[in-house]
Structure formats: C-alpha cells, structure tokens
Write a protein that holds these residues in place. Sequence first.
Motif, short mmCIF file in Angstrom:
data_model
loop_
_atom_site.label_atom_id
_atom_site.label_comp_id
_atom_site.label_asym_id
_atom_site.label_seq_id
_atom_site.Cartn_x
_atom_site.Cartn_y
_atom_site.Cartn_z
N SER A 55 3.84 -7.53 -5.33
CA SER A 55 3.49 -6.17 -5.71
C SER A 55 4.38 -5.79 -6.88
N LEU A 91 -0.08 6.68 -10.88
CA LEU A 91 -1.15 6.77 -9.88
C LEU A 91 -2.09 7.89 -10.36
N LYS A 98 -4.38 5.53 -0.10
CA LYS A 98 -5.63 5.07 0.50
C LYS A 98 -6.50 4.36 -0.55
N MET A 155 -5.45 2.78 -3.12
CA MET A 155 -4.87 1.46 -3.37
C MET A 155 -5.17 0.49 -2.24
N CYS A 193 4.93 5.20 -5.82
CA CYS A 193 4.46 3.93 -6.39
C CYS A 193 5.05 2.76 -5.61
N SER A 251 3.16 2.45 -2.53
CA SER A 251 1.89 1.79 -2.81
C SER A 251 2.09 0.28 -2.90
N ALA A 252 3.21 -0.10 -3.52
CA ALA A 252 3.49 -1.54 -3.67
C ALA A 252 3.79 -2.19 -2.32
N LEU A 253 4.32 -1.41 -1.39
CA LEU A 253 4.70 -1.98 -0.09
C LEU A 253 3.53 -2.06 0.89
N LEU A 254 2.40 -1.50 0.51
CA LEU A 254 1.24 -1.50 1.42
C LEU A 254 0.84 -2.90 1.86
N THR A 255 1.05 -3.85 0.97
CA THR A 255 0.57 -5.21 1.26
C THR A 255 1.68 -6.12 1.79
#
Lengths: 325, 348
Positions: free
Chosen positions: B95, B103, B114, B116, B158, B161-165
């Motif tokens: 990420s 964003l 959501k 992302m 942000c 958002s990067a940590l979502l995956t």
Amino acid sequence: MATNSLYQPKPSLLTSYRHELFKGVKHKFYAFVIFIPPALTLLIILLQFLIKIFGNVGSRVPTNSSITNSLYGLGDKGTFAEASSTLLVGIGGSYGILLIIAATLMVANEYRWNTIKMLATRQPVRANLVLSKCLFALTLSAAICLSFIVSWFIYALFLKYFYSQPFGFTDYDLSNIGNGLRYIIFAYLHNFILALIAIAMTYRFKTIVAGLIFYVIYNAIDGTLNVFGTAFANSGTAELPDWLKPLAEVLRFIQPYLLSGSINRIQMQETVLQFSFSSAGNQIGQNSQIVISNPVWLAWLMLAIYTFLFTLAAVWVFSSRDITD
Amino acid sequence: MQATDEGLKASSETESRPVIRTQSLTKRFRTQVAVNNVGFEVQRGDVFGLLGPNGAGKTTIIRMLLGLVKPTAGTAQVFGFDTMQQRGEVLARVSAIVEAPALYPGMNGYDNLKAMAIAVGIQNPDRKIDDVLGRMGLSGRARDKFSTYSLGMKQRLCIASALLTDPQLLILDEPTNGLDPAGMVEIRTLIRGLAEQGVTVLLSSHLLNEVQQVCNRVAIIQMGQIIQQGLVDELLAGKTSVQIKVRPDEWEKAWYILQGAGYAPRLRAEGEYLIIAGPSHDGAIFNQALATNGIFASEISPRSQSLEEYYLSLTNFQAEAPAYYYPQLQPQPQYPPMSQPGGNPNGN
C-alpha cells in the motif's frame, strides 16, 4: 501483521466499476444531471396546470409540425408527439452536453484531487480504471435516457388531461411512442460514444476543458460532414456546379462511415422528410437513396467500430503514459 | 512429503528475499535524468528512509516501485516481483501514499475508505473500516467530509486507507510534510507501531531529524544518485562533533572567527550553538581560537553526530552566514584570517 483473506485485495474490472458507481451515487452532480429532466417536466406541468385551471383550454388533439419531429417520425399529432417536441427534441437534444461534462469531470477530478495515483496503486490493470469509467459513462447515459423517457411519458399523459383527451393509447400514439423511444435511445447512444472520445482526451490532457473542446470540434465537424453528405446523397450532385462535384462525391462517399451518419441511418425512416439541396426542396420520401445505399448493418458496424476505437484510444492514452502528477 | 519440503523451501526463499531490490534503476524525463543508476535493498522488517532534498529523485523512485512510472533502464523488484511485469503481485502486497494525502474531498472519511475497499475488492469491509479508523484515531470524525479535515487528519485517513488491505510493505512519500510537531509525533509513533507488527516501511523525507528518529536503514540521495546507504547506527558510528555556546552578542563574531580559522566546511549553526564536526578533543583548539579573540565560551561539549550533520558533511554543505539565532545581523566584520588554530591575531 496478521492477514485476513477477507481483506486481501482482489481488484478487477467489476470492483473498479463498483467503485465508480459508489462515487457516482455520492457525487451530487450526477444526481443533479439525472433528476433535472423530471424536475423540469414537473415545472412545465405545474405551469400548464395553472393555465388549465385559470385559462380556457378546449378539448382537441394537439398537432405538431416541427421538422425534427418529421425527420425522426416522432409524429405530427397526439400528446406524445407534442411531448416529444418539447422534451425529447427540445430539451433532450441539447442535454447531451451534460453527459459529456459529467464524463470528462469524472476523469479530470481524479487528476485535480490527485486520486489517480491512489487508484493506480490499487488496480494493477490500468485498462480497468479506464474501462470502469467508460462503463460508468454508459450507465449515466442510460440513466439520463430513462429519466427523459419517464418524464416524456408523464408529460404526454398530463397533456391528455390538459387537452381533455381520453387516457387510452391511439394508433398514432403507439407509433409515436415507438419512434420516440428509438430517437431518445439512439440520441444517448450517440452522446455516450462521443463521451468516450471526450474521456480519452481528458486522460490525455488531464483537464475537463480539453475533453469538452475536443467534443465540440469533433461533433461539429462530424455533424457538418453528415448534413452535407446526406443532402448530396438524397438529391444527387447533378445540379451542382462542376467545381463542387468532386467534393460532393467525397462527402457522399464518407457519409455512411460517419458517427452521426450511422446514428441517423438507424434513427431515420425511409418515408419521412429529409433535408435536400435539390431545387424541389425538402420532401417526403427523400431518404430512399440513403436507405438503399447505406444498409442498417453497416450503421451498426460503424457504431461498434467507433465505440471500440474511442475506448481503445482512452485505454491507450492512460496505459502508455507515466503517472507523474 | 516432497511437496511439503518444496513448499517450505519456496516459503523460506520468499522470506529471505529482500522486500525491495533495485538494480541500476534509471529514469530520464526527456533530457533530465531524475534517477540515475540507483541500487538499494530493503530487508523484511526495515523502516527504510529515502533521504534527500526536494527534487533529489525520491518520489520518482517510489513511483517506479509502484509501477506508476516506467524505468528508462534497470529493474525494480518488490517481494521478488518485477514492478512493471508483475504489478498485480506487487500491488497485492503493497500500500502506498504518493505525495500529498489525496482522497475524495466531497465524501466523508468513512465513505472514502469504503470507496477504496470496494476498489480493491474487499468483501464486507465495514468492520475493517471501523478497525482502521479506530487505529488512526478518526472514529469520531468518520462522518465529516474529507475536505474539512486538517492536514494531519488527511494524512491519517490516507494511511487508514492504505492499511485496509493489511499490506506487507507500506510506502509513504513525505508522510510528515506540512504537519505540525504533534502531527509528526503521531505519524512517527504510527510508523513505529506498524514496524513492530511486522510491516516493512519505506518512507521518503527531506526532514533528516524525522528519518533518524524512525528509520533503521537509510539511503541518501542527491541529484538522482544514492551517495550513501546503510544502517543508521553504522553510518553514524564514530561520527562526533563539538558544540560551542557563547554569549548572544558575541555569537556572530565567534562564527566569523571560526570560519576564518579554517573550519568553515565543518561549521554550522544550530539554535544558540555553533557546531563543528570533528573529534571531541578539538574542543580545546576551538576554545583557544575564540579566547585569543576575546570570546570566552560558556559551554563546550562533545556530541554525537546527527543524521543531519552526517548528511551535510556528505554533501559538503557549507553554511554561508549565521541565519537565525542572532537577532540583528550586522555588517560582516573584518577579522584577519588565522593561519593556524590557536594563533594570535593581534600579534601579541
């Protein structure tokens, strides 16, 4: 870090398209674009309702003699013919620019907000980012078209009340409905295909202005060539001065391969009025030359080719370039 | 059994591979060479700092690692996968936040996450979104528009958002740029926390102090080339300097005395201190140089060299004038040059 397979990324064209839909639902501009036609219709209905209440509107079948209505067989009498003239042709015809603005805005905003890099680092196949936006443009085009169709129906039914007509469908109503649907659907198919090239140009130049300028220039050239090409096909070149004949022949030759020419070929009917440069002027039935020389399958093929080429252009422009700003 | 052994072997090979490996990586934009022949490795668990001034080529390197920019020459591998040929494999594990936090301004924090999550195909993301919002301390502002966030909050969203995956590698480009000191501490703490959880972090920065506090390994970049790289502790081992404090009204005079005494390449100002790179026992020589000119230092002490000092010494940076401590700069006084430290400029 503990990983959970549920949260592992599986980006695809479908996920990118869903992402576009989600953003579209959250973006007020797209809702505005879709709901303006019914809102305008309701406003017109309200005004006519006041006229009906306070004025003296007799009972009669409305008539309509506009050239555009005749050109596309939208009818010369009945409430659907009048509703077509007001909504489908009057407002719907020029409303397509909003679809182009929405489509170019969708791309330009990604650059303006710097979110293009974020998307590109989450979707490994860049083509999917472009295709998802093209699909969203198609969805928006369909939604606007549906919005016009619903508004048109509501308005036509209101006009039956306005002119004190029975609420049933007459034969000419059914014919006008069929031709009206064909007109508005192909008008927005035309706009969608133009939106694709506007999207490609916006990817290339990263601003909405570039997409819109290209759309206007392309549409103007394509439309002008089509008008002249159609007229020369209908009326022939015999009456033209010699020096103009070679050019007229070229225009007549390329007309079936133009985008607007292909759309018109599917929209138009053999028996309806078409523009002509002949001394006889515009006459009923003058489209027979085009109908004979330009088969419908060629028009469909050309639409497919334009859709493919414009989409390919957008994918190529975005995929082949570094994303640096 | 053989299959299991092969699986273990493959797994072990993956584990032992560097997370990032670049070889002769070069990027040329028309006539300008932005990155020139860069090679470095980031190991699993590293917090690796790409260090250099603005325009040094840090962001271009990051863009090449993410496949946003195509290298002109050389290769970049992430987890053993080529960043151009195998982007899918790379991006599934990585990420990144490239440059400013970006964003969708019209959407609230929750909807941005959501969007992302949908984009990358995460199923039922609500719990995960709540989790990352909580970790970033943004649960209370999740329903506010992104455009109303402070820069620090934008940066945190942000990162959320990067940590979502659940990335194995997190790439942050200038993560503390524009943040206030409290925001910097937050980001620093966050990066350390991620590193403790086993996430490898690559960050770029021109804020040397920040990098020193959070990175265990650095590569120093200047004009597109790596001029030094290694573990921070190893780079700074044995690197010392002397800090000298004088009366404020004598500060400028002391500066020019030391410059005139031949220490200009090693001299710099830091707050009320004059810092001269060199062994601690040189303090006596500096003291003598000042004393012979009538300036008596109130403090002379050794100090370990900071990454900033090390960087400045590497890049041969020379301070031109005392810029910010002395409140009113006077015209430059004329002090006679000194032939050797400790010499008597008055000839007495």
